[in-house]
Write a protein that holds these residues in place. Structure first.
Motif, PDB file in Angstrom:
ATOM      1  N   GLY A 271     -14.400  -3.336   1.940  1.00  0.00           N
ATOM      2  CA  GLY A 271     -13.048  -3.410   1.378  1.00  0.00           C
ATOM      3  C   GLY A 271     -12.784  -2.340   0.339  1.00  0.00           C
ATOM      4  N   GLY A 272     -13.781  -2.055  -0.515  1.00  0.00           N
ATOM      5  CA  GLY A 272     -13.636  -1.011  -1.534  1.00  0.00           C
ATOM      6  C   GLY A 272     -13.441   0.355  -0.909  1.00  0.00           C
ATOM      7  N   LYS A 273     -14.278   0.677   0.090  1.00  0.00           N
ATOM      8  CA  LYS A 273     -14.178   1.989   0.755  1.00  0.00           C
ATOM      9  C   LYS A 273     -12.857   2.104   1.530  1.00  0.00           C
ATOM     10  CE  LYS A 273     -18.822   3.581   0.851  1.00  0.00           C
ATOM     11  NZ  LYS A 273     -20.027   2.809   1.040  1.00  0.00           N
ATOM     12  N   ALA A 274     -12.485   1.012   2.226  1.00  0.00           N
ATOM     13  CA  ALA A 274     -11.269   1.046   3.055  1.00  0.00           C
ATOM     14  C   ALA A 274     -10.009   1.174   2.205  1.00  0.00           C
ATOM     15  CB  ALA A 274     -11.196  -0.213   3.906  1.00  0.00           C
ATOM     16  N   SER A 275     -10.078   0.704   0.946  1.00  0.00           N
ATOM     17  CA  SER A 275      -8.861   0.655   0.113  1.00  0.00           C
ATOM     18  C   SER A 275      -8.694   1.867  -0.800  1.00  0.00           C
ATOM     19  CB  SER A 275      -8.871  -0.613  -0.748  1.00  0.00           C
ATOM     20  OG  SER A 275      -8.997  -1.745   0.066  1.00  0.00           O
ATOM     21  N   ASN A 276      -9.670   2.795  -0.804  1.00  0.00           N
ATOM     22  CA  ASN A 276      -9.573   3.956  -1.710  1.00  0.00           C
ATOM     23  C   ASN A 276      -8.318   4.778  -1.446  1.00  0.00           C
ATOM     24  OD1 ASN A 276     -11.609   3.948  -3.666  1.00  0.00           O
ATOM     25  ND2 ASN A 276     -13.154   4.645  -2.224  1.00  0.00           N
ATOM     26  N   LYS A 277      -7.992   4.991  -0.151  1.00  0.00           N
ATOM     27  CA  LYS A 277      -6.879   5.900   0.172  1.00  0.00           C
ATOM     28  C   LYS A 277      -5.545   5.172   0.234  1.00  0.00           C
ATOM     29  CE  LYS A 277      -9.344   9.690   2.270  1.00  0.00           C
ATOM     30  NZ  LYS A 277     -10.028  10.112   3.463  1.00  0.00           N
ATOM     31  N   ASN A 278      -5.471   4.130   1.077  1.00  0.00           N
ATOM     32  CA  ASN A 278      -4.184   3.441   1.241  1.00  0.00           C
ATOM     33  C   ASN A 278      -4.397   1.927   1.222  1.00  0.00           C
ATOM     34  OD1 ASN A 278      -1.722   2.353   2.129  1.00  0.00           O
ATOM     35  ND2 ASN A 278      -1.254   4.174   3.342  1.00  0.00           N
ATOM     36  N   PRO A 279      -4.348   1.332   0.010  1.00  0.00           N
ATOM     37  CA  PRO A 279      -4.654  -0.100  -0.099  1.00  0.00           C
ATOM     38  C   PRO A 279      -3.772  -0.987   0.791  1.00  0.00           C
ATOM     39  CG  PRO A 279      -4.375   0.873  -2.291  1.00  0.00           C
ATOM     40  CD  PRO A 279      -4.034   1.932  -1.295  1.00  0.00           C
ATOM     41  N   LEU A 280      -2.468  -0.656   0.886  1.00  0.00           N
ATOM     42  CA  LEU A 280      -1.558  -1.531   1.638  1.00  0.00           C
ATOM     43  C   LEU A 280      -1.919  -1.613   3.123  1.00  0.00           C
ATOM     44  CD1 LEU A 280       2.050  -1.039   0.234  1.00  0.00           C
ATOM     45  CD2 LEU A 280       0.853  -3.192   0.544  1.00  0.00           C
ATOM     46  N   ASN A 281      -2.208  -0.443   3.732  1.00  0.00           N
ATOM     47  CA  ASN A 281      -2.590  -0.440   5.157  1.00  0.00           C
ATOM     48  C   ASN A 281      -3.852  -1.255   5.376  1.00  0.00           C
ATOM     49  OD1 ASN A 281      -0.509   1.067   6.013  1.00  0.00           O
ATOM     50  ND2 ASN A 281      -1.619   2.995   6.223  1.00  0.00           N
ATOM     51  N   ALA A 282      -4.859  -1.019   4.483  1.00  0.00           N
ATOM     52  CA  ALA A 282      -6.147  -1.716   4.609  1.00  0.00           C
ATOM     53  C   ALA A 282      -5.948  -3.219   4.480  1.00  0.00           C
ATOM     54  CB  ALA A 282      -7.115  -1.199   3.549  1.00  0.00           C
ATOM     55  N   LEU A 283      -5.129  -3.634   3.502  1.00  0.00           N
ATOM     56  CA  LEU A 283      -4.931  -5.070   3.260  1.00  0.00           C
ATOM     57  C   LEU A 283      -4.271  -5.754   4.448  1.00  0.00           C
ATOM     58  CD1 LEU A 283      -3.745  -4.909  -0.464  1.00  0.00           C
ATOM     59  CD2 LEU A 283      -5.810  -6.056   0.360  1.00  0.00           C
ATOM     60  N   LEU A 284      -3.346  -5.058   5.099  1.00  0.00           N
ATOM     61  CA  LEU A 284      -2.620  -5.670   6.214  1.00  0.00           C
ATOM     62  C   LEU A 284      -3.575  -6.134   7.312  1.00  0.00           C
ATOM     63  CD1 LEU A 284       0.130  -6.442   7.355  1.00  0.00           C
ATOM     64  CD2 LEU A 284       0.293  -4.158   8.349  1.00  0.00           C
ATOM     65  N   TRP A 285      -4.481  -5.220   7.739  1.00  0.00           N
ATOM     66  CA  TRP A 285      -5.381  -5.644   8.826  1.00  0.00           C
ATOM     67  C   TRP A 285      -6.426  -6.648   8.352  1.00  0.00           C
ATOM     68  CZ3 TRP A 285     -10.520  -4.563   8.316  1.00  0.00           C
ATOM     69  CH2 TRP A 285     -10.914  -3.404   7.633  1.00  0.00           C
ATOM     70  N   MET A 286      -6.818  -6.577   7.060  1.00  0.00           N
ATOM     71  CA  MET A 286      -7.773  -7.574   6.537  1.00  0.00           C
ATOM     72  C   MET A 286      -7.188  -8.989   6.628  1.00  0.00           C
ATOM     73  SD  MET A 286      -9.205  -5.750   3.095  1.00  0.00           S
ATOM     74  CE  MET A 286      -9.604  -4.000   3.095  1.00  0.00           C
ATOM     75  N   PHE A 287      -5.917  -9.123   6.229  1.00  0.00           N
ATOM     76  CA  PHE A 287      -5.270 -10.447   6.252  1.00  0.00           C
ATOM     77  C   PHE A 287      -5.103 -10.962   7.684  1.00  0.00           C
ATOM     78  CE2 PHE A 287      -3.101  -9.184   2.030  1.00  0.00           C
ATOM     79  CZ  PHE A 287      -4.126  -9.769   1.299  1.00  0.00           C
ATOM     80  N   VAL A 391       3.776  -6.593   4.831  1.00  0.00           N
ATOM     81  CA  VAL A 391       4.678  -5.781   5.676  1.00  0.00           C
ATOM     82  C   VAL A 391       5.955  -5.457   4.891  1.00  0.00           C
ATOM     83  CG1 VAL A 391       6.115  -5.825   7.773  1.00  0.00           C
ATOM     84  CG2 VAL A 391       3.759  -6.677   7.857  1.00  0.00           C
ATOM     85  N   TRP A 392       6.468  -6.434   4.164  1.00  0.00           N
ATOM     86  CA  TRP A 392       7.682  -6.253   3.358  1.00  0.00           C
ATOM     87  C   TRP A 392       7.456  -5.200   2.270  1.00  0.00           C
ATOM     88  CZ3 TRP A 392      10.089 -10.668  -0.174  1.00  0.00           C
ATOM     89  CH2 TRP A 392      11.344 -10.246  -0.629  1.00  0.00           C
ATOM     90  N   LEU A 393       6.361  -5.322   1.517  1.00  0.00           N
ATOM     91  CA  LEU A 393       6.055  -4.363   0.445  1.00  0.00           C
ATOM     92  C   LEU A 393       5.845  -2.955   1.006  1.00  0.00           C
ATOM     93  CD1 LEU A 393       5.545  -3.785  -2.559  1.00  0.00           C
ATOM     94  CD2 LEU A 393       3.186  -4.517  -2.260  1.00  0.00           C
ATOM     95  N   LYS A 394       5.168  -2.870   2.146  1.00  0.00           N
ATOM     96  CA  LYS A 394       4.968  -1.566   2.803  1.00  0.00           C
ATOM     97  C   LYS A 394       6.305  -0.909   3.105  1.00  0.00           C
ATOM     98  CE  LYS A 394       2.422  -0.429   6.393  1.00  0.00           C
ATOM     99  NZ  LYS A 394       1.474   0.424   6.920  1.00  0.00           N
TER     100      LYS A 394
END
Length: 401
Positions: A271-287, A391-394
């Motif tokens: 999660g830390g590595k995936a979120s370094n560049k674009n946290p919102l994109n990473a969070l979407l698929w995690m959820f 999705v809304w915040l993005k």
């Protein structure tokens, strides 16, 4: 100016690691105390002659203590030196756990948990900003993830070890052990955390209120509460689920919690590595993945092998979103309310804990009314709420860009 930036970056990366280690050690103690009742619910309920649902308040009550304490106390202590504040928090932590260990009634135990929770909220809010400041800009999510490894390692070793100690010597021995972790944490901070930490400019109260009028930050807090909290509908009652539905003995539960914790640690690093560049994109698929896994757990729980695989995956995605959610809020605060980043960070820690409180409270209602097997899919519905809000915040952020 350029050479100054290079020097700063060099000193950040050089001095960052020991200080991050001290933060991780304290986070380990704090993480252990937050989640250790998950493995001890049955023994505390039996010893104090209360129902398992009432014992569940030890988790939701603690979470509410964090939620109320974090933003208020972070604002009140904004002028204190950050190192002094870290040390003071660990003193509160040691006292709170010692009182919990000596509690003879459920009421006193709940009050002790509530007081301990005050140290938790500020610790993670200022800890996140300290961790982010100790390293170069492109490593900030990873630095926060490193500090949170203390929290995740707590779920790997602290919670199962605490459960084992509680089963062998009684639940009070576990709280004494956690108080001892606080002593180790305070010594580590005294030695390893530098005195000359960058102090955040004290935020005026009016500026702090700006956070609550910023729609995007409020959305981010709601995403944190739903996305992180959804898992706790099931996780809070994982021990009775494993014993009553899957059919494991209490000795096996300690081992399964250890495996769950390993999954949490793996998820946190990814999660830390995936979120370094674009946290919102990473969070979407995690959820999205977490919601699917929780739905599947409803049907997999009665089967030992499949159930364990799904619980492992649940653990992996449960904490994978933590670094991303924290860096998302820090980034949004720096963009929209730069003078109140610490308070925004604290409010997000509050949001994590509002999520835990709602999740564990809803879980308790489900256990009483519908049955424990229904906790995972209702948790999945909460996580789906986070998917929609992400999705809304993005959309809002893309429109601005």
């Amino acid at each position: 100016m350029n050479s100054h930036a290079n020097t700063l970056s060099h000193s950040q990366s050089k001095g960052g690691t020991p200080a991050l280690l001290a933060l991780a050690i304290s986070a380990f103690g704090i993480g252990t105390t937050e989640f250790v009742p998950v493995g001890l619910l049955s023994s505390i309920a039996d010893d104090l002659s209360i129902s398992i649902t009432l014992a569940g308040l030890l988790i939701s009550g603690y979470a509410m203590g964090v939620a109320f304490g974090a933003p208020v106390l972070t604002a009140l202590t904004s002028k204190m030196s950050r190192k002094t504040l870290l040390m003071a928090l660990m003193v509160i932590f040691i006292v709170g756990n010692s009182v919990a260990a000596m509690s003879t009634s459920f009421g006193l135990l709940l009050v002790a948990r509530f007081i301990t929770a005050f140290s938790h909220g500020i610790f993670f809010s200022i800890g996140s900003t300290i961790a982010a400041d100790l390293v170069p800009a492109d490593k900030r999510a990873s630095a926060i993830a490193f500090m949170f490894t203390g929290l995740t390692v707590a779920t790997v070793t602290g919670v199962p070890l605490g459960t084992f100690i509680g089963q062998a010597f009684g639940w009070r021995a576990t709280f004494w052990g956690v108080a001892l972790l606080g002593v180790i944490g305070i010594i580590a901070s005294a030695i390893l955390v530098p005195k000359n930490l960058k102090e955040a400019p004290p935020a005026k109260f009016s500026e702090q209120l700006k956070i609550l009028s910023n729609g995007k930050l409020l959305l981010a807090f709601a995403i944190t509460a739903l996305g992180y909290g959804g898992t706790f509908v099931a996780f809070t009652y994982l021990t009775p689920l494993l014993e009553d539905v899957t059919g494991f003995s209490s000795k096996w539960v300690s081992i399964i919690l250890l495996v769950y914790g390993i999954a949490v640690a793996i998820g946190n690093v990814i999660g830390g590595k995936a979120s370094n560049k674009n946290p919102l994109n990473a969070l979407l698929w995690m959820f999205v993945f977490q919601a699917i896994i929780l739905f599947v757990l409803t049907f997999a729980a009665p089967f030992k092998v499949v159930g364990l695989i799904v619980i492992f995956l649940m653990g992996m995605f449960a904490f994978m979103n933590v670094p991303g959610l924290q860096i998302l809020v820090v980034n949004l605060a720096e963009k929209y309310v730069p003078s109140a980043v610490n308070v925004a960070s604290a409010l997000n820690i509050a949001a994590f804990n509002v999520g835990i409180a709602i999740g564990s409270f809803v879980g308790g209602l489900i256990v009483d009314d519908l049955g424990i097997i229904h906790t995972p899919w209702i948790g999945a519905v909460m996580v789906l709420g986070a998917v929609l809000l992400t999705v809304w915040l993005k959309g809002l952020e893309n429109k601005k860009a």
